[in-house]
Design a protein around this motif. Structure first.
Motif, PDB file in Angstrom:
ATOM      1  N   GLN A   9       0.830  -1.200   0.000  1.00 13.66           N
ATOM      2  CA  GLN A   9       0.000   0.000   0.000  1.00 13.66           C
ATOM      3  C   GLN A   9       0.869   1.256   0.000  1.00 13.66           C
ATOM      4  N   ASP A  10       0.797   2.034  -1.081  1.00 16.42           N
ATOM      5  CA  ASP A  10       1.530   3.299  -1.134  1.00 16.42           C
ATOM      6  C   ASP A  10       0.803   4.357  -0.314  1.00 16.42           C
ATOM      7  N   SER A  11       1.560   5.309   0.203  1.00 16.33           N
ATOM      8  CA  SER A  11       0.971   6.327   1.079  1.00 16.33           C
ATOM      9  C   SER A  11       0.193   7.390   0.316  1.00 16.33           C
ATOM     10  N   ASP A  12       0.625   7.733  -0.906  1.00 19.92           N
ATOM     11  CA  ASP A  12      -0.053   8.766  -1.687  1.00 19.92           C
ATOM     12  C   ASP A  12      -1.191   8.145  -2.471  1.00 19.92           C
ATOM     13  N   LYS A  13      -2.419   8.496  -2.139  1.00 18.80           N
ATOM     14  CA  LYS A  13      -3.596   7.855  -2.736  1.00 18.80           C
ATOM     15  C   LYS A  13      -4.123   8.563  -3.984  1.00 18.80           C
ATOM     16  N   ASN A  14      -3.578   9.745  -4.304  1.00 17.23           N
ATOM     17  CA  ASN A  14      -4.193  10.555  -5.353  1.00 17.23           C
ATOM     18  C   ASN A  14      -3.296  10.698  -6.587  1.00 17.23           C
ATOM     19  N   LYS A  21      -0.950   0.411  -9.762  1.00 19.94           N
ATOM     20  CA  LYS A  21      -0.648  -0.738  -8.905  1.00 19.94           C
ATOM     21  C   LYS A  21      -1.925  -1.400  -8.389  1.00 19.94           C
ATOM     22  N   ALA A  22      -2.916  -0.588  -8.057  1.00 16.24           N
ATOM     23  CA  ALA A  22      -4.186  -1.144  -7.577  1.00 16.24           C
ATOM     24  C   ALA A  22      -4.880  -1.945  -8.684  1.00 16.24           C
ATOM     25  N   ASP A  23      -4.823  -1.446  -9.914  1.00 17.46           N
ATOM     26  CA  ASP A  23      -5.429  -2.167 -11.040  1.00 17.46           C
ATOM     27  C   ASP A  23      -4.723  -3.497 -11.283  1.00 17.46           C
TER      28      ASP A  23
END
Length: 338
Positions: A9-14, A21-23
């Motif tokens: 989980q990366d810290s920057d969500k935007n 990476k989520a895809d």
């Protein structure tokens, strides 16, 4: 074959990088990969790297996919060292960024370059961004099997418009703070900007539309073309970020294409070959010629580009490009293991 993917989980969500990476995780989870989840907290990541992951690794067999880079160089080095202790597990890197080519393109930071190459040499297989990056891997002595992604998949549930009026309008999505070429750009057509860190003022016909999350932004793209450009100049892509386009496959390309929007890219960018081969956009040498080039695009020309984009969009939304590269790579690795 057992298949695993570290879910970091990366810290920057935007940012687009987090979306990419989520895809990947969603696509691979639905095609047989077991996610090895890591806490989003700093302490949780350290615990995973130095305690829980080393304890679980001996029980795993098959293939483990690591998105590159994951965490700091020190953390990623430790994760790779842990994986390589298990000879029943094949390590595959899916490349997102290569700092050697991006921030260290002049070769000045030899420490980081050495660490990155050392990690890449540990891979049993690599999914590279494109053939140019693959050629670079070979030039530095990376000998493991490599396949090319060519373009990022992009999970996008915004309905595709089958018909769009052609007006020659353009959008640009990205980090506006580093896109300093925009301050020098003079266009007769409107260019709509979306992203963080805008300047207080832009030249005429450049309009700031606001900042949106990766999941919101696709619904905001209403223009005819999506622009991909980087650096300080309107005449070429220059500087650290502009030069990186010669090797990188920008994620924003897939944002545009998955929305059925043809793209405008620098002729020397690595992605230009994909754009030309699939006839999903225009390649240009300079932004100063953009108005003139768009003047030559007819309504019929644009309709063809849009139809081709929609075909590509459907593939991007299904994860076809990643799955194809992964399937080809695992087949090569399997044959080598016999």
């Amino acid at each position: 074959m057992n298949k695993y993917l570290i879910s970091w989980q990366d810290s920057d969500k935007n940012t687009g990088g987090v979306k990419a990476k989520a895809d990947v995780e969603k696509i691979m989870r639905h095609h047989g990969y077991e996610l090895i989840k890591v806490s989003a907290s700093k302490i949780g990541k350290l615990w995973f790297t130095y305690c829980s992951f080393p304890m679980m690794i001996s029980k795993l067999t098959g293939v483990i996919l690591v998105q590159f880079p994951t965490g700091t160089p020190t953390i990623q080095k430790k994760i790779v060292e842990t994986i390589k202790k298990n000879r029943k597990l094949k390590l595959v890197f899916l490349i997102h960024d290569i700092e050697t080519l991006r921030l260290n393109s002049d070769g000045s930071n030899t420490k980081d370059i050495g660490i990155e190459k050392e990690l890449l040499l540990q891979a049993n297989g690599i999914i590279s961004l494109n053939s140019r990056m693959t050629d670079w891997f070979r030039s530095i002595g990376i000998k493991c099997p490599i396949t090319n992604l060519n373009v990022w998949d992009y999970l996008n549930d915004v309905p595709l418009e089958t018909d769009k009026k052609y007006e020659g309008s353009i959008c640009f999505a990205g980090n506006l703070g580093k896109s300093t070429f925009l301050e020098k750009l003079k266009l007769k057509r409107r260019l709509h900007l979306l992203g963080p860190n805008p300047k207080e003022k832009y030249p005429e016909n450049i309009i700031y539309e606001g900042q949106y999350t990766p999941n919101e932004i696709a619904s905001r793209l209403k223009q005819n073309f999506g622009l991909v450009w980087d650096g300080t100049s309107t005449t070429t892509c220059d500087g650290v970020y502009g030069s990186y386009l010669r090797y990188n496959t920008p994620h924003k390309i897939s944002l545009y294409l998955s929305s059925g929007i043809p793209v405008i890219v620098w002729k020397e960018a690595a992605i230009a070959e994909f754009i030309a081969n699939n006839n999903v956009g225009i390649t240009i040498s300079s932004l100063d010629e953009l108005d003139k080039v768009l003047d030559t695009v007819t309504v019929t020309d644009y309709k063809v580009l849009r139809e081709n984009c929609i075909k590509v969009a459907k593939k991007l939304r299904r994860g076809n490009y990643l799955l194809s590269a992964e399937e080809e790579l695992l087949k090569i690795i399997g044959e080598k293991s016999k």
